[in-house]
Design an enzyme around this catalytic site. Structure first.
Site: not given
Length: 170
Positions: A19, A103, A155
């Site tokens: 990140k 994401h 996810e």
């Protein structure tokens, strides 16, 4: 004669998304400590550093013959050109083999739509990168079914580490 299914096992991808963390010095320490580890051969460990560290990390991996692969945390949906702040697939390919796309943080914080995700997947594939597409529900796969060469990372939003202290593996 039956063959052992382990001989046909696909590699398990372990994605380390850094990140917006790690300075160059912190990355150097992490790499020196972690690269010495023993990793099972069926693991493909992909490090996703910030863009500012791609050159350094990819050089370290190449010079030290570490077991790591490198990925970028995002990709521009545009080719090279007048797109300030964007990183094209051609530029990423110099340093990485993978790219994270879709994401949940990008979808929520930057308003990335499924259409934008599909454009980024196409860009990654054209550049010779393996896109790892993050999805939290099956509808986000619409339009990606026919794409070859991508990896889907499921996810679920409640299981993400940033979902809070009550996030459970289930």
């Amino acid at each position: 004669m039956k063959t052992n299914p382990l001989y046909h096992m696909k590699k398990t991808i372990i994605a380390a998304n850094w990140k917006s963390n790690k300075t160059k010095n912190e990355a150097k320490i992490w790499l020196n400590e972690t690269a010495l580890g023993n990793f099972p051969e069926h693991f493909e460990i992909v490090i996703f550093p910030s863009f500012t560290l791609l050159d350094y990390i990819s050089g370290f991996v190449r010079i030290n013959d570490t077991p790591f692969k490198i990925g970028a945390q995002d990709i521009s949906p545009f080719d090279s050109g007048p797109y300030t702040g964007e990183i094209s697939g051609k530029l990423i390919k110099e340093f990485a083999d993978y790219v994270l796309i879709g994401h949940s943080e990008r979808r929520a914080g930057f308003g990335e739509s499924d259409e934008m995700i599909r454009k980024k997947v196409d860009m990654a594939l054209r550049a010779g990168l393996t896109p790892i597409v993050c999805v939290s529900n099956i509808s986000q796969l619409d339009g990606l079914e026919s794409k070859e060469g991508l990896v889907i990372a499921y996810e679920p939003l409640g299981a993400i580490s940033t979902s809070g202290p009550n996030a459970q593996p289930e």
